[in-house]
Enzyme design. Structure first.
Site, PDB file in Angstrom:
ATOM      1  N   CYS A  90      15.327  71.018  17.472  1.00 17.28           N
ATOM      2  CA  CYS A  90      15.919  70.354  18.633  1.00 17.28           C
ATOM      3  C   CYS A  90      14.854  70.033  19.679  1.00 17.28           C
ATOM      4  O   CYS A  90      13.702  70.433  19.552  1.00 17.28           O
ATOM      5  CB  CYS A  90      16.987  71.252  19.248  1.00 17.28           C
ATOM      6  N   ALA A  99      12.944  72.879  21.154  1.00 23.55           N
ATOM      7  CA  ALA A  99      11.876  73.346  20.259  1.00 23.55           C
ATOM      8  C   ALA A  99      10.632  72.478  20.402  1.00 23.55           C
ATOM      9  O   ALA A  99       9.508  72.980  20.378  1.00 23.55           O
ATOM     10  CB  ALA A  99      12.358  73.348  18.812  1.00 23.55           C
ATOM     11  N   ARG A 138       5.102  80.025  15.999  1.00 19.69           N
ATOM     12  CA  ARG A 138       4.320  78.908  15.471  1.00 19.69           C
ATOM     13  C   ARG A 138       2.867  79.258  15.183  1.00 19.69           C
ATOM     14  O   ARG A 138       2.073  78.408  14.867  1.00 19.69           O
ATOM     15  CB  ARG A 138       4.424  77.698  16.399  1.00 19.69           C
ATOM     16  N   HIS A 158       9.146  66.477  22.975  1.00 22.55           N
ATOM     17  CA  HIS A 158       7.736  66.156  23.208  1.00 22.55           C
ATOM     18  C   HIS A 158       7.632  65.223  24.412  1.00 22.55           C
ATOM     19  O   HIS A 158       6.812  65.416  25.298  1.00 22.55           O
ATOM     20  CB  HIS A 158       7.120  65.429  22.009  1.00 22.55           C
TER      21      HIS A 158
HETATM   22  S1  SF4 Z   1      18.306  76.128  19.780  1.00 24.34           S
HETATM   23 FE1  SF4 Z   1      19.038  76.175  21.860  1.00 24.34          FE
HETATM   24  S2  SF4 Z   1      18.303  74.336  22.804  1.00 24.34           S
HETATM   25 FE2  SF4 Z   1      18.079  74.086  20.584  1.00 24.34          FE
HETATM   26  S3  SF4 Z   1      19.931  73.095  19.912  1.00 24.34           S
HETATM   27 FE3  SF4 Z   1      20.329  75.257  19.801  1.00 24.34          FE
HETATM   28  S4  SF4 Z   1      21.168  75.728  21.770  1.00 24.34           S
HETATM   29 FE4  SF4 Z   1      20.254  73.812  21.970  1.00 24.34          FE
END
Ligand code: SF4
Ligand code: SF4
Lengths: 451, 542
Positions: free
Chosen positions: B62, B65, B96, B196
């Protein structure tokens, strides 16, 4: 760095989020795949995290919310997701867990699924099990329990009473599940062990790929949980929340017994005694030998462990059982920490460890690793017992770390951690003693090579 | 089993989408392309940066991330607070393998810490700004950081928390600390890529340009888009130092806040991962006049070429000579290792599905080993990363991309400085190609497969059909591929190895690939008493 007074923020959490637990529970159902309702990021993060521990394939789909879905609701995305999952996998069961996003906007997954079933026709669909797992209301352990309960709730069906046992061991390792199954089989007990991810999360080389890994508790057995003679649940996490065992007791009158995870001689004795009682069989020799060897090693190593302090951290079920085991072998579980909400751990330990107050045990509930680090610095235990997440402290303070709990992502063998029963206890006992000996040997100026 | 050369790519492309419902198949067909390179590097159009279909197992993450995990994660002294429930922050906690090396014991390094507001139901209902403020106070109390970044997860935008307002308020209370928020909620955009962009924007507006004192040294270069996985940036630093190039700042492997803040004083930006950081390069050029061009330090030849290009940019004899000397010195060891590994690896096939630049960069290393890349694709790239920046004007902006702000950038009246004279420009000519990335496809052979956002199902079809000798992806794919008896090299984490960049990195990579391809472990799969023909064919080992 000063220690904080009841911080509101969490620095280096000692807990994970609830859908992760739900995914693991669903992986314990035969023929199941799962989907998380929300943004795809959660599914990806959870997959990658679990995979780094189990080192096995793990497919978790997502309803992949767009920004529009985040505002107007994700019903269409979920339905499309289910269609695509069914087409690709032809699963027997689909587990559906929510995430913070779908929970925050208040998507009613139960309703969406009703519409879906009406629309597509129940006959053509796999069993759909949904569970609500907002991470802002619980940890991964809660998610695991909630999903296990949802599965039982969705599938258990009253029919003829049978002389079977339900065993719900909680979040234990695949290795421990295999050992528990072996025990039950050796006592000749008909059982349903759930969730059984012993094969799905720790599979061999199949000589090819299998879209849905074989193994898991069969749906038929889950249906039958309603007709069992008895349920045994392990762990304090199942004690006063919603648990599958409690559900079966209330709805179908299946007696429910809660026991600690069988780590240590006494805890395993209790469990074995129970199995003896249920089966009417005598304890197979094999277990008597295992028990004998374990106690023999306790005697051999007594002088190395007696009075030695250990810090235990992780899920409260593991921490509770481990602390009692350490007490049994004469060590002092000087720090018992879990990220789980406060209320159960200390209460349990006070009841399970004699002379609790005299032993210098600090219980940290709702703890993060900053808090744990502070406590470790203060009490200087000789060994740390928990997950890979303890490594930062272990390295900084030069204390050996025994990795025996989820997540282990800097070693192999996370799926093969053995704690349960006499043999599991034997393994963890040996590692604890050897790591103490190793530390002592490494620290010795002369470098002895014989003990 | 068919040889790769006998497999018709058209058949493979068809098989890949056979199992889908019609509509899904139609969409995927536009993301599955048979490569062809025409005049002037013309390649077929690939659909990219579009939403993943629900229920399909994607490799993508996402935007949180992409923002917190990828771009900002590798900086060690900007304290990062995740505003949200516990999971998102936990999963991005040191996963990472970015490495960092504080100058001294006393220098701050917050990378081992994952701070989160651990949002609870109360905040979901009544708002989380208060808790966030408290968390910031706590962070300041414990760590005394120079700068704090706040990262939004999905619930934040939905409950209406304004992280930017909180940042402003807290900055007022703590004037010495730079506090800034990122609107990188996971549902924004279609992948990490959105994050990004969000990260680039904020670092550009709130950090770069704050400190006007340049680093000491000659030939001051910033590297953009190098995240120091497995120590890659350390190797590049080593080479730069040896060649006499001053590395001003790296975005963001092994970096510190001050280097970001003074990055606008450098002479040149070179871009490694085009996808994740081209925005910053573009904006810095407009505002500060720093030219940028694309480099690649993955592969020994590519490293040499990139070094020469930097020397060429300066046009300085001393630097050029230095660079040539370094290349000559380093290539000796590299050549020996390459030849040795290639004697076993040459002719074998690879597939690469990873990230937004690695699927391209690593083809270099396989080429050096004499191996052939038969299929490749990115997880979260855009069309320009496939087809080259020349297609940017023709990229359609859809609803998902529109949500990510495009900053309006103008020349800084004081800090803008033209780095190149008319003479320089003439000397370098059009050939030099500033602001250019030619994309992955022109670099790939005809009839190879280019697949965007490859999913699990398609990966399985590809493997069944082609049985490549090695597959490159991430940990999520690793154990699937290895169940097929095919080794998977992780190009996100390097399977705990690395570095793979630069000259020493190339040697490491040759060695690791050679080892993976030569393992005898698969021959054990078939037990001596097992005579199923399928197994015999698949794991036939001499
Ligand atoms: S990990 Fe967190 S920020 Fe990413 S999609 Fe899931 S809820 Fe949303
Ligand atoms: S949003 Fe919630 S469910 Fe998703 S990763 Fe974050 S904490 Fe877990």
């Amino acid at each position: 760095m000063k220690t904080r007074e009841a911080p509101v923020s969490v620095t280096n959490a000692c807990k994970l989020c609830s859908p992760l637990g739900a995914v693991l529970a669903f992986k314990g159902i035969e023929g199941a795949v799962c989907i998380l309702h929300g943004s795809q990021g959660c599914a990806t993060y959870i997959r990658r995290y679990m995979i780094s521990h189990y080192k096995e394939p793990l497919d978790v789909a997502s309803s992949s919310f767009s920004e529009d879905a985040a505002v107007f609701g994700g019903a269409a995305s979920l339905m499309q997701g289910l269609d695509n999952l069914i087409k690709q996998y032809r699963p027997a069961v689909i587990g559906i867990a929510t995430t913070c996003l779908s929970e925050t906007i208040g998507d009613d997954v139960g309703r969406i699924l009703q519409d879906y079933v009406k629309n597509r026709g129940a006959a053509k669909l796999p069993a759909l099990i949904n569970v609500s797992t907002p991470a802002y209301k619980g940890t991964h352990a809660d998610g695991f329990l909630a999903a296990a309960k949802s599965a039982v709730e969705a599938l258990a069906e009253k029919s003829e009473k049978e002389n079977t046992l339900n065993l719900f061991p909680g979040m234990v390792s695949p290795e421990d599940i295999r050992h528990l199954k072996e025990l039950l089989a050796d006592f000749g007990i008909e059982y349903t062990l759930f969730p059984d991810y012993s094969e799905t999360m720790d599979a061999g080389q199949w000589g090819g790929y299998k879209l849905i890994p074989p193994g898991g508790t069969p749906v038929k057995s889950l249906k039958n949980t309603a007709n069992a003679a008895l349920t045994i649940e392990f762990g304090i996490s199942a004690q006063n929340g919603d648990s599958p065992g409690k559900f079966l007791e209330e709805k179908f009158g299946v007696k429910n017994v809660n026991m600690p995870l069988p780590i240590g001689v006494k805890a395993t004795d209790n469990f074995i005694e129970k199995l003896e009682e249920i089966s009417g069989a005598t304890v197979p020799d094999k277990y008597l030998f295992e028990r004998g060897r374990l106690i023999d090693s306790y005697v051999d190593a007594h002088k190395y462990v007696f009075g030695v302090k250990a810090a235990v951290f992780g899920d409260e079920d593991m921490v509770a059982a481990m602390a009692v085991f350490l007490d049994e072998i004469g060590m002092v579980p000087s720090i018992c920490a879990s990220g789980a909400p406060a209320g159960k751990l200390e209460k349990y330990l006070r009841s399970a460890i004699t002379d609790f107050d005299g032993k210098g045990i600090t219980v940290l509930e709702d703890a993060d690793f900053e808090i744990i680090e502070g406590a470790v610095e203060k009490t200087s235990p000789a060994v740390m017992i928990g997950s890979s997440k303890g490594y930062k402290i272990s390295r900084k303070l030069d204390i050996p770390l025994i990795r025996c709990a989820f997540p282990v992502h800097d070693r192999i063998g996370g799926a093969r951690i053995a704690l349960a029963g006499y043999t599991g206890t034997q393994k963890i006992f040996d590692s604890i003693v050897n790591s103490l000996l190793e530390a002592r040997q490494d620290a010795s100026p002369v470098g002895f090579s014989y003990m | 089993m068919k040889k790769t050369a006998e497999i018709k790519p058209e058949d493979a492309a068809k098989e890949l989408i056979e199992a889908y419902p019609v509509k899904v198949g139609r969409k995927r067909a536009k993301q599955i392309i048979i490569n062809e390179v025409g005049l002037e590097e013309q390649v077929p159009e690939v659909m990219a940066n579009v939403r993943t279909i629900p229920g399909i197992i994607t490799m993508r993450g996402c935007s949180y991330a992409g923002c917190k995990g990828v771009v900002l994660g590798p900086t060690r002294d900007i304290l990062q607070i995740t505003h949200g429930p516990i999971g998102c922050g936990f999963y991005s906690w040191l996963t990472r393998r970015n490495q960092t090396r504080p100058a001294g014991m006393k220098d701050p390094n917050y990378m081992p810490y994952a701070m989160s507001t651990d949002m609870q139901e109360e905040q979901i209902i009544f708002g989380g700004e208060k808790k966030l403020k408290k968390a910031i106070e706590e962070a300041i109390d414990i760590f005394h950081p120079k700068a704090i970044g706040i990262f939004s997860t999905c619930p934040v935008g939905l409950i209406g928390d304004d992280v930017h307002a909180v940042a402003r308020d807290m900055e007022e209370k703590h004037p010495g600390i730079n506090i800034f928020g990122f609107s990188c909620e996971g549902y924004k955009g279609v992948s990490q890529s959105a994050g990004h962009h969000v990260a680039n924007n904020k670092v550009f507006t709130d950090v770069v340009g704050l400190i006007d004192t340049p680093k000491q040294g000659k030939y001051k270069v910033n590297i953009l888009g190098e995240y120091n996985i497995g120590g890659d940036a350390f190797e590049i630093e080593r080479i730069f130092e040896k060649a006499g190039i001053t590395l001003h700042s790296t975005f963001s492997g092994n970096s510190v806040y001050e280097e970001f803040a003074s990055a606008h004083t450098a002479d040149l930006n070179v871009v490694m991962c085009h996808r994740s950081i081209n925005y910053l390069a573009e904006m810095m050029e407009k505002k500060y006049g720093i030219p940028w061009f694309k480099v690649n330090f993955v592969g020994a030849e590519a490293t040499a070429k990139s070094l020469r290009k930097i020397a060429e940019y300066y046009g300085d004899k001393e630097l050029k000579d230095n660079v040539e000397k370094v290349i000559e010195e380093e290539l000796g060891e590299v050549e020996a290792a390459r030849k040795d590994a290639a004697s076993r690896c040459a002719g074998k096939t690879a597939m690469l599905f990873v990230g937004g630049s690695r699927a391209h960069h690593y083809q270099e290393l396989f080429r050096e080993l004499g191996m052939k890349t038969i299929a490749a694709g990115y997880e979260f790239a855009h069309r320009d990363d496939y087809e080259g920046r020349k297609v940017i004007p023709s990229i359609r902006v859809d609803a998902d991309s529109r949500n990510i702000e495009e900053l309006k950038v103008t020349q800084d009246p004081e800090r803008y400085r033209d780095r190149l004279t008319e003479e320089d420009r003439k000397r370098l000519g059009d050939e030099f190609k500033f602001k250019n990335y030619e994309g992955m496809m022109p670099d790939m052979d005809k009839n190879t497969l280019v697949i965007d956002d490859l999913n699990h199902h398609e990966m399985e079809v590809l493997i069944e059909k082609y049985r490549p000798d090695i597959f490159c992806a991430g940990v999520k794919e690793k154990y699937v591929v290895q169940k097929y008896g095919i080794p998977l090299k992780q190009l996100h984490s390097y399977d705990y190895g690395g570095p793979y960049a630069g000259f020493k990195g190339a040697v490491n990579f040759y060695h690791d690939i050679d080892e993976m391809l030569s393992t005898k472990v698969w021959s054990l799969v078939k037990a001596p008493w097992d005579d199923s023909p399928q197994l015999t064919a698949r794991y036939a080992c001499e």
